[in-house]
Write a protein that holds these residues in place. Structure first.
Motif, PDB file in Angstrom:
ATOM      1  N   LEU A 234     -12.548  -5.955   5.558  1.00 54.54           N
ATOM      2  CA  LEU A 234     -13.248  -5.014   4.467  1.00 54.54           C
ATOM      3  C   LEU A 234     -14.073  -4.907   3.578  1.00 54.54           C
ATOM      4  O   LEU A 234     -14.002  -4.284   2.506  1.00 54.54           O
ATOM      5  N   LYS A 235     -12.891  -3.060   4.168  1.00 57.41           N
ATOM      6  CA  LYS A 235     -12.959  -2.304   3.557  1.00 57.41           C
ATOM      7  C   LYS A 235     -11.877  -2.169   3.165  1.00 57.41           C
ATOM      8  O   LYS A 235     -12.348  -1.909   1.882  1.00 57.41           O
ATOM      9  N   GLU A 236     -10.502  -2.629   3.736  1.00 54.22           N
ATOM     10  CA  GLU A 236      -9.882  -2.077   2.453  1.00 54.22           C
ATOM     11  C   GLU A 236      -9.785  -3.046   1.237  1.00 54.22           C
ATOM     12  O   GLU A 236      -9.157  -2.901  -0.085  1.00 54.22           O
ATOM     13  N   ILE A 237     -10.041  -3.924   1.132  1.00 58.43           N
ATOM     14  CA  ILE A 237     -10.286  -5.357   0.260  1.00 58.43           C
ATOM     15  C   ILE A 237     -11.267  -4.374  -1.000  1.00 58.43           C
ATOM     16  O   ILE A 237     -10.890  -4.582  -2.100  1.00 58.43           O
ATOM     17  N   GLN A 238     -11.829  -3.342  -1.019  1.00 60.62           N
ATOM     18  CA  GLN A 238     -13.201  -2.367  -1.579  1.00 60.62           C
ATOM     19  C   GLN A 238     -12.135  -2.473  -2.857  1.00 60.62           C
ATOM     20  O   GLN A 238     -12.473  -2.321  -3.894  1.00 60.62           O
ATOM     21  N   ALA A 239     -10.670  -1.954  -2.790  1.00 54.13           N
ATOM     22  CA  ALA A 239      -9.728  -0.917  -3.537  1.00 54.13           C
ATOM     23  C   ALA A 239      -9.259  -2.459  -4.367  1.00 54.13           C
ATOM     24  O   ALA A 239      -9.320  -2.032  -5.709  1.00 54.13           O
ATOM     25  N   VAL A 240     -10.205  -3.448  -4.618  1.00 55.40           N
ATOM     26  CA  VAL A 240      -9.484  -4.658  -5.556  1.00 55.40           C
ATOM     27  C   VAL A 240     -10.225  -5.281  -6.274  1.00 55.40           C
ATOM     28  O   VAL A 240     -11.896  -4.521  -5.826  1.00 55.40           O
ATOM     29  N   PRO A 241     -10.581  -4.813  -7.529  1.00 57.89           N
ATOM     30  CA  PRO A 241     -11.720  -4.946  -8.286  1.00 57.89           C
ATOM     31  C   PRO A 241     -12.563  -6.003  -7.891  1.00 57.89           C
ATOM     32  O   PRO A 241     -11.896  -7.555  -7.479  1.00 57.89           O
ATOM     33  N   GLU A 242     -13.822  -5.710  -8.192  1.00 57.83           N
ATOM     34  CA  GLU A 242     -14.888  -6.980  -7.791  1.00 57.83           C
ATOM     35  C   GLU A 242     -15.363  -8.497  -8.060  1.00 57.83           C
ATOM     36  O   GLU A 242     -14.948  -9.398  -7.470  1.00 57.83           O
ATOM     37  N   ASN A 243     -14.767  -8.478  -9.494  1.00 57.32           N
ATOM     38  CA  ASN A 243     -14.423  -9.927 -10.439  1.00 57.32           C
ATOM     39  C   ASN A 243     -13.170 -10.400  -9.760  1.00 57.32           C
ATOM     40  O   ASN A 243     -13.332 -12.140 -10.028  1.00 57.32           O
ATOM     41  N   GLU A 244     -12.251 -10.219  -9.327  1.00 52.95           N
ATOM     42  CA  GLU A 244     -10.552 -10.720  -8.994  1.00 52.95           C
ATOM     43  C   GLU A 244     -11.310 -11.975  -8.080  1.00 52.95           C
ATOM     44  O   GLU A 244     -11.567 -11.483  -6.948  1.00 52.95           O
ATOM     45  N   GLY A 245     -10.841 -13.082  -8.211  1.00 54.90           N
ATOM     46  CA  GLY A 245     -10.676 -14.466  -6.839  1.00 54.90           C
ATOM     47  C   GLY A 245     -10.085 -13.624  -5.657  1.00 54.90           C
ATOM     48  O   GLY A 245     -10.664 -14.356  -4.883  1.00 54.90           O
TER      49      GLY A 245
ATOM     50  N   GLU B 289      -3.491  -9.347  10.172  1.00 51.81           N
ATOM     51  CA  GLU B 289      -2.431  -7.954  10.118  1.00 51.81           C
ATOM     52  C   GLU B 289      -1.687  -8.157   9.217  1.00 51.81           C
ATOM     53  O   GLU B 289      -1.539  -7.151   8.089  1.00 51.81           O
ATOM     54  N   ASP B 290      -1.383  -9.991   8.819  1.00 54.58           N
ATOM     55  CA  ASP B 290      -0.357 -10.036   7.233  1.00 54.58           C
ATOM     56  C   ASP B 290      -1.556 -10.101   6.515  1.00 54.58           C
ATOM     57  O   ASP B 290      -0.789  -9.578   5.318  1.00 54.58           O
ATOM     58  N   GLU B 291      -2.349 -10.064   6.228  1.00 58.85           N
ATOM     59  CA  GLU B 291      -4.178  -9.837   5.537  1.00 58.85           C
ATOM     60  C   GLU B 291      -3.455  -8.470   4.754  1.00 58.85           C
ATOM     61  O   GLU B 291      -3.514  -8.244   2.834  1.00 58.85           O
ATOM     62  N   LEU B 292      -4.192  -8.114   6.035  1.00 61.27           N
ATOM     63  CA  LEU B 292      -4.071  -6.216   5.392  1.00 61.27           C
ATOM     64  C   LEU B 292      -2.745  -6.178   5.195  1.00 61.27           C
ATOM     65  O   LEU B 292      -2.639  -4.397   3.885  1.00 61.27           O
ATOM     66  N   LYS B 293      -1.205  -6.125   5.016  1.00 60.50           N
ATOM     67  CA  LYS B 293      -0.489  -5.430   4.713  1.00 60.50           C
ATOM     68  C   LYS B 293      -0.736  -6.485   3.170  1.00 60.50           C
ATOM     69  O   LYS B 293      -0.149  -5.316   2.619  1.00 60.50           O
ATOM     70  N   LEU B 294      -0.578  -7.894   2.925  1.00 61.18           N
ATOM     71  CA  LEU B 294      -0.822  -8.455   1.792  1.00 61.18           C
ATOM     72  C   LEU B 294      -1.585  -7.277   0.573  1.00 61.18           C
ATOM     73  O   LEU B 294      -1.560  -6.957  -0.556  1.00 61.18           O
ATOM     74  N   ILE B 295      -2.937  -7.088   0.983  1.00 63.00           N
ATOM     75  CA  ILE B 295      -3.261  -6.072   0.006  1.00 63.00           C
ATOM     76  C   ILE B 295      -3.148  -5.145   0.055  1.00 63.00           C
ATOM     77  O   ILE B 295      -2.956  -4.998  -1.078  1.00 63.00           O
ATOM     78  N   ALA B 296      -2.281  -4.508   1.217  1.00 60.79           N
ATOM     79  CA  ALA B 296      -1.785  -3.188  -0.302  1.00 60.79           C
ATOM     80  C   ALA B 296      -1.001  -3.625  -1.252  1.00 60.79           C
ATOM     81  O   ALA B 296      -0.506  -2.810  -1.822  1.00 60.79           O
ATOM     82  N   LYS B 297       0.239  -4.946  -0.287  1.00 57.60           N
ATOM     83  CA  LYS B 297       0.761  -5.191  -1.611  1.00 57.60           C
ATOM     84  C   LYS B 297       0.259  -5.868  -3.244  1.00 57.60           C
ATOM     85  O   LYS B 297       0.886  -4.816  -4.020  1.00 57.60           O
ATOM     86  N   MET B 298      -0.292  -5.938  -2.660  1.00 55.66           N
ATOM     87  CA  MET B 298      -1.611  -6.625  -4.042  1.00 55.66           C
ATOM     88  C   MET B 298      -2.060  -5.480  -4.614  1.00 55.66           C
ATOM     89  O   MET B 298      -2.033  -5.290  -5.887  1.00 55.66           O
ATOM     90  N   ILE B 299      -2.660  -4.113  -4.692  1.00 56.63           N
ATOM     91  CA  ILE B 299      -2.926  -2.924  -4.648  1.00 56.63           C
ATOM     92  C   ILE B 299      -2.106  -1.988  -5.360  1.00 56.63           C
ATOM     93  O   ILE B 299      -1.827  -2.137  -6.592  1.00 56.63           O
ATOM     94  N   GLU B 300      -0.781  -2.085  -4.799  1.00 53.91           N
ATOM     95  CA  GLU B 300       0.252  -1.547  -5.156  1.00 53.91           C
ATOM     96  C   GLU B 300       0.712  -1.880  -6.488  1.00 53.91           C
ATOM     97  O   GLU B 300       1.411  -0.997  -7.428  1.00 53.91           O
ATOM     98  N   TRP B 301       1.205  -3.710  -6.563  1.00 55.67           N
ATOM     99  CA  TRP B 301       0.742  -4.725  -7.630  1.00 55.67           C
ATOM    100  C   TRP B 301       0.870  -4.606  -8.889  1.00 55.67           C
ATOM    101  O   TRP B 301       0.644  -5.014  -9.959  1.00 55.67           O
ATOM    102  N   ASP B 302      -1.029  -4.410  -8.667  1.00 51.92           N
ATOM    103  CA  ASP B 302      -1.680  -4.477  -9.402  1.00 51.92           C
ATOM    104  C   ASP B 302      -1.851  -5.558 -10.456  1.00 51.92           C
ATOM    105  O   ASP B 302      -1.352  -5.774 -11.653  1.00 51.92           O
TER     106      ASP B 302
END
Length: 170
Positions: A46-57, A99-112
């Motif tokens: 929940l803390k790391e997903i804050q880096a993703v824009p708020e309106n994204e699905g 754990e996999d979701e946390l890795k994916l969040i990092a990748k999604m932030i990187e890929w933008d």
């Protein structure tokens, strides 16, 4: 026998929590403190997903199911009840998934992927190369005849006239 009486308080009811001996899945070890691990992982998610824009699905979906799972883990002390209420496998599997979701969040932030400009146009390439016979084409079956009759009736039906309402106003 003596130890059993101490642990049960001589009443026959076990004073200890149930202990999982095995997951039954090769390579997936039992995590004795799975509830605490899950709570920690879900809070971190929940803390790391804050880096993703708020309106994204993606963010909305991750926040939704993570909040639900976190609440279940907070409400329930027993790993069996956590597994039952979440209904997505064993707690050890839920740990791997988090754990996999946390890795994916990092990748999604990187890929933008949400950073594509509104005016971006992608090139569409049409290729008329025939599809080999061994490749399935996944064509839907034909629609029933009733569909075409209903469609024709709807599209060919003239719009209702409002003659009666205009005559009464005169």
């Amino acid at each position: 026998m003596f130890l059993r009486r101490i642990l049960t308080g001589g009443m026959g009811a076990v004073a200890m929590a149930k202990v999982k001996e095995t997951t039954g899945i090769v390579g997936l070890e039992v995590v004795p403190n799975a509830r605490e691990v899950l709570i920690s992982l879900y809070k971190r998610t929940l803390k790391e997903i804050q880096a993703v824009p708020e309106n994204e699905g993606y963010r909305k979906a991750v926040e939704s199911f993570t909040r639900h799972r976190l609440q279940v883990c907070v409400d329930e002390e027993d790993w069996e009840m956590i597994e039952k209420r979440i209904g997505c496998g064993q707690v050890e599997e839920l740990i791997e998934e988090a754990e996999d979701e946390l890795k994916l969040i990092a990748k999604m932030i990187e890929w933008d992927p949400w950073g594509v400009p509104d005016d971006y146009e992608c090139e569409v390439i049409e290729d008329d190369t025939p599809i080999p016979k061994h490749v399935p084409q996944h064509r839907p079956p034909p629609l029933p005849e009733e569909f075409y009759k209903t469609l024709e009736a709807i599209t060919s039906k003239p719009a209702p006239k409002e003659e009666s309402s205009t005559q009464s106003k005169d």
